[in-house]
Design an enzyme around this catalytic site. Sequence first.
Site, PDB file in Angstrom:
ATOM      1  N   TYR A  54       0.824  -1.201   0.000  1.00  0.00           N
ATOM      2  CA  TYR A  54       0.000   0.000   0.000  1.00  0.00           C
ATOM      3  C   TYR A  54       0.863   1.257   0.000  1.00  0.00           C
ATOM      4  CZ  TYR A  54      -3.541  -3.411   1.516  1.00  0.00           C
ATOM      5  OH  TYR A  54      -4.364  -4.506   1.627  1.00  0.00           O
ATOM      6  N   HIS A 138       0.277 -12.388   1.283  1.00  0.00           N
ATOM      7  CA  HIS A 138      -0.478 -11.418   0.496  1.00  0.00           C
ATOM      8  C   HIS A 138      -0.548 -11.825  -0.979  1.00  0.00           C
ATOM      9  CE1 HIS A 138      -1.267  -6.809  -0.186  1.00  0.00           C
ATOM     10  NE2 HIS A 138      -2.343  -7.553  -0.364  1.00  0.00           N
TER      11      HIS A 138
END
Length: 322
Positions: A54, A138
């Site tokens: 992010y 992830h």
Amino acid sequence: MTALGRSGVQVGPLGLGTAPLGNLYTPVDDEQAHATVRAAWQRGIRYFDTAPHYGLGLSERRLGAALREYDRAHYTVSTKVGRRLDPADGTGDDLDHGFAVPATHRRVWDFTADGVRRTLEASLHRLGLDRVDVVYLHDPDDHAEQAFREGYPALERLRSEGVVGAIGAGMNQTEMLTRFVRDTDVDVVLCAGRYTLLDRSAAAELLPEAARRGVSVVIGGPFNSGLLADPTPGATYDYTRAPAHLLERALRLEALAARHGTTLRAAALAFCAAHPAVASVLVGARSAAEVHDCADRFATAVPDAFWRELGEGGPPPPGAPA
């Protein structure tokens, strides 16, 4: 508060997803990011999710800075491994990956045991913490062999050493998450966008299997990255422009909610939270106003008549309130 699987890690029913604080789509300044986290705290939110992906670490840095004014014993943080950040020349931006930040680093897929530890150590440094509570693999979609053979055992070791409290995987698909639930000893899986008013695919296998095995599910993307929050032309679905047929469906749902005196956002959040396997719902917010709106909608009861009409002509939606 609910414990994740058999771990002692506790999460509340509503959590804050911090991809927007990494400048998802458009920039957010430091003050606005801090105000977003402060508003979440004011509304009783104590679970915060982030990732190196992010904003090339920006989300982690901002979240860590904002949380420093609070007692570490009173909140839960999750981050992710699998994308290692290596320094780059810094020219250009990261908009091809969806983040309005300079390209100071490049992402390297790495689910090796060494990569998992190195990535987590870097995350702890950016967060300014000595531990995180939850670590997810992830998006291992194209790296399944390495994730199951090396990445997952590395997380097991970190959990057994007490470095992290709970482990799992976070993805935008259900098939591999179901495999994690069946074939490993994960505490939790983070399922993004696959259990919503527009996509209920997680109800087929993932949620029932998680419930049977005592694995918790965290739902991310309850608004399908924007469409269910504000169904207008140009709204996003799964991080790209929503196709016309999905925009039409979302508009019909919005009209249905209005007829029953509620809102589409309230219905979207209530739907996600209602399934017994779901421990928490993550909402992404980029401002204090968005946090307050989500908290208000989450606390709003959706009339039974809405769910009855939504299920008219067939069985009630899986997981919808009775």
